[in-house]
Design a protein around this motif. Sequence first.
Motif, PDB file in Angstrom:
ATOM      1  N   ILE A 100      -2.146  10.786   6.112  1.00 42.21           N
ATOM      2  CA  ILE A 100      -2.690  10.718   4.751  1.00 42.21           C
ATOM      3  C   ILE A 100      -2.451   9.350   4.126  1.00 42.21           C
ATOM      4  O   ILE A 100      -3.360   8.726   3.582  1.00 42.21           O
ATOM      5  N   GLY A 101      -1.222   8.866   4.212  1.00 40.93           N
ATOM      6  CA  GLY A 101      -0.893   7.565   3.635  1.00 40.93           C
ATOM      7  C   GLY A 101       0.588   7.468   3.342  1.00 40.93           C
ATOM      8  O   GLY A 101       1.329   8.453   3.419  1.00 40.93           O
ATOM      9  N   LYS A 102       1.034   6.282   2.997  1.00 45.20           N
ATOM     10  CA  LYS A 102       2.452   6.047   2.758  1.00 45.20           C
ATOM     11  C   LYS A 102       2.971   6.900   1.606  1.00 45.20           C
ATOM     12  O   LYS A 102       2.323   7.024   0.570  1.00 45.20           O
ATOM     13  N   ILE A 103       4.155   7.457   1.818  1.00 42.77           N
ATOM     14  CA  ILE A 103       4.798   8.236   0.752  1.00 42.77           C
ATOM     15  C   ILE A 103       6.120   7.587   0.337  1.00 42.77           C
ATOM     16  O   ILE A 103       6.924   8.202  -0.357  1.00 42.77           O
ATOM     17  N   GLY A 104       6.333   6.355   0.776  1.00 43.15           N
ATOM     18  CA  GLY A 104       7.560   5.644   0.451  1.00 43.15           C
ATOM     19  C   GLY A 104       7.756   4.488   1.400  1.00 43.15           C
ATOM     20  O   GLY A 104       6.794   3.927   1.931  1.00 43.15           O
ATOM     21  N   GLU A 105       9.010   4.142   1.637  1.00 38.89           N
ATOM     22  CA  GLU A 105       9.346   3.006   2.488  1.00 38.89           C
ATOM     23  C   GLU A 105      10.517   3.371   3.396  1.00 38.89           C
ATOM     24  O   GLU A 105      11.343   4.220   3.053  1.00 38.89           O
ATOM     25  N   THR A 106      10.576   2.708   4.551  1.00 37.45           N
ATOM     26  CA  THR A 106      11.772   2.790   5.385  1.00 37.45           C
ATOM     27  C   THR A 106      12.476   1.445   5.347  1.00 37.45           C
ATOM     28  O   THR A 106      11.883   0.422   4.987  1.00 37.45           O
ATOM     29  N   ARG A 166       3.109   8.857  -4.852  1.00 41.01           N
ATOM     30  CA  ARG A 166       3.071  10.215  -5.418  1.00 41.01           C
ATOM     31  C   ARG A 166       1.730  10.894  -5.124  1.00 41.01           C
ATOM     32  O   ARG A 166       1.687  12.097  -4.838  1.00 41.01           O
ATOM     33  N   ARG A 167       0.663  10.136  -5.187  1.00 37.53           N
ATOM     34  CA  ARG A 167      -0.660  10.711  -4.893  1.00 37.53           C
ATOM     35  C   ARG A 167      -0.731  11.174  -3.434  1.00 37.53           C
ATOM     36  O   ARG A 167      -1.220  12.272  -3.139  1.00 37.53           O
ATOM     37  N   ASN A 168      -0.226  10.354  -2.532  1.00 31.94           N
ATOM     38  CA  ASN A 168      -0.242  10.733  -1.120  1.00 31.94           C
ATOM     39  C   ASN A 168       0.667  11.932  -0.850  1.00 31.94           C
ATOM     40  O   ASN A 168       0.325  12.820  -0.059  1.00 31.94           O
ATOM     41  N   ALA A 169       1.833  11.950  -1.490  1.00 25.15           N
ATOM     42  CA  ALA A 169       2.748  13.080  -1.309  1.00 25.15           C
ATOM     43  C   ALA A 169       2.116  14.373  -1.806  1.00 25.15           C
ATOM     44  O   ALA A 169       2.302  15.444  -1.203  1.00 25.15           O
ATOM     45  N   ASN A 170       1.357  14.287  -2.879  1.00 30.48           N
ATOM     46  CA  ASN A 170       0.691  15.478  -3.406  1.00 30.48           C
ATOM     47  C   ASN A 170      -0.321  16.031  -2.399  1.00 30.48           C
ATOM     48  O   ASN A 170      -0.452  17.247  -2.226  1.00 30.48           O
ATOM     49  N   LEU A 171      -1.022  15.138  -1.709  1.00 35.68           N
ATOM     50  CA  LEU A 171      -1.980  15.571  -0.696  1.00 35.68           C
ATOM     51  C   LEU A 171      -1.277  16.159   0.528  1.00 35.68           C
ATOM     52  O   LEU A 171      -1.811  17.038   1.203  1.00 35.68           O
ATOM     53  N   LEU A 172      -0.070  15.675   0.782  1.00 36.97           N
ATOM     54  CA  LEU A 172       0.672  16.104   1.966  1.00 36.97           C
ATOM     55  C   LEU A 172       1.466  17.390   1.736  1.00 36.97           C
ATOM     56  O   LEU A 172       1.803  18.094   2.699  1.00 36.97           O
ATOM     57  N   ALA A 173       1.732  17.719   0.482  1.00 30.29           N
ATOM     58  CA  ALA A 173       2.690  18.779   0.150  1.00 30.29           C
ATOM     59  C   ALA A 173       2.359  20.118   0.800  1.00 30.29           C
ATOM     60  O   ALA A 173       3.241  20.799   1.333  1.00 30.29           O
TER      61      ALA A 173
END
Length: 406
Positions: free
Chosen positions: A347-353, A379-386
């Motif tokens: 989906i896309g990045k949800i943060g960083e490593t 946050r938008r990507n995390a919402n799609l991934l949730a």
Amino acid sequence: MSVKKRVCMLSFSPMLFDARIQKEAQALRDAGYLVKNIYLEDQRYLSGIKNLTEAQENYNRDMHGIQTIAILLWTKKFNNIWKPLYHTFMSIELTFKLLYVLITNKAEYYHIHDLEPGLFAWVGKFIYGGKLVYDAHENEIHRHGPNRVGILSKYEKFIVSNSSLNITVNEDIKLKMQKLHNKPVLEIANRPKYIPYDHIDRERLRTEFALRYDQKVIMYVGYVIPWLRGVEIVLEALEHESMNDCVFLIMGVGRLDEFKNHLKNYAEKKGLKNAIKRVLFIGPYSPDEIVHYLNGADVSMLLYQSDQSFNQTNNAPNKLYQSIMARTPVLASHNETFPVYIYGNGIGKIGETVRESSVDDVRMKILTILDKDNQELYRRNANLLAQEVSWEAEASKLIEAYELLN
């Protein structure tokens, strides 16, 4: 299922905030099984919980219909005596008490969480002809350091060979267990229940703790263990002037009083006078409440120190999925597992490593995540991934596996 079958879950860990055990017990209860949770109580674990009565009430509410049997070891009060004698007395007491509980609680299934209670569950299986279910929350043979890998490998092989169902939490550990023991292992990820975004109480954290909206919140959720989870690294990063508008919230479980003293001593040793003032311990809260608090944070940190053990580099912990469910950007170790979820999730990045042992690298990545545009993207990507990382699908896998044992 015409006759309700009995499941005894056994754990040597405190039960009050163990999300995985609670969710599995609830799933089995809802599927019509009679579930009992048997575990070792830890008074030092409980002593650091300010809202203990409320926590116990929440546990009882969430676990209604599930009998909980807490085993309290009287000998733990004497941990200041000669260690070999202390461990001998404690082992004797543990053996007699746990065997008594098992003998007086006949079950069709003995479901062990982690490796330690395996031999006791095997006794129940031997006496009553029940089936053993082994649920490895991590790579169990690496939990106690390299010196014990050999003997624990043999012990785990014995448990796996006597189990009708073997379970673990992620693909890496599953493949390693299958290769080592030549038996199938079911992956059931440690994920939270799905919460639609508009059902999250997004004001709870800042309202309850009077946090200003211009303050940036870094949060750690989980067991507090000195050195292993990167809390000290974040504390050092917090001392830098570029982090002056940041506060560090620790929603910890474990031996909290001991860890607070450890962190205080560490700050004094390192001269982190400003940073330690912006550290706040909150909670702990029941598993269903965590997402609401975590949503109010700007960064959820998962800085597992990769040089410490195998499990630090091959981990997909519950708090990762809780962060996704909270739609909160993640800062995680650049190990073998986290980059797959953070960058390669489809989906896309949800943060960083980040190189988790470097204070400067951690500080710079925190600032990257705090950028307004990045916050919105993650946050938008995390919402799609949730919805893809929720517990419901995992619960179905557990019930299907149990049904195949009948």
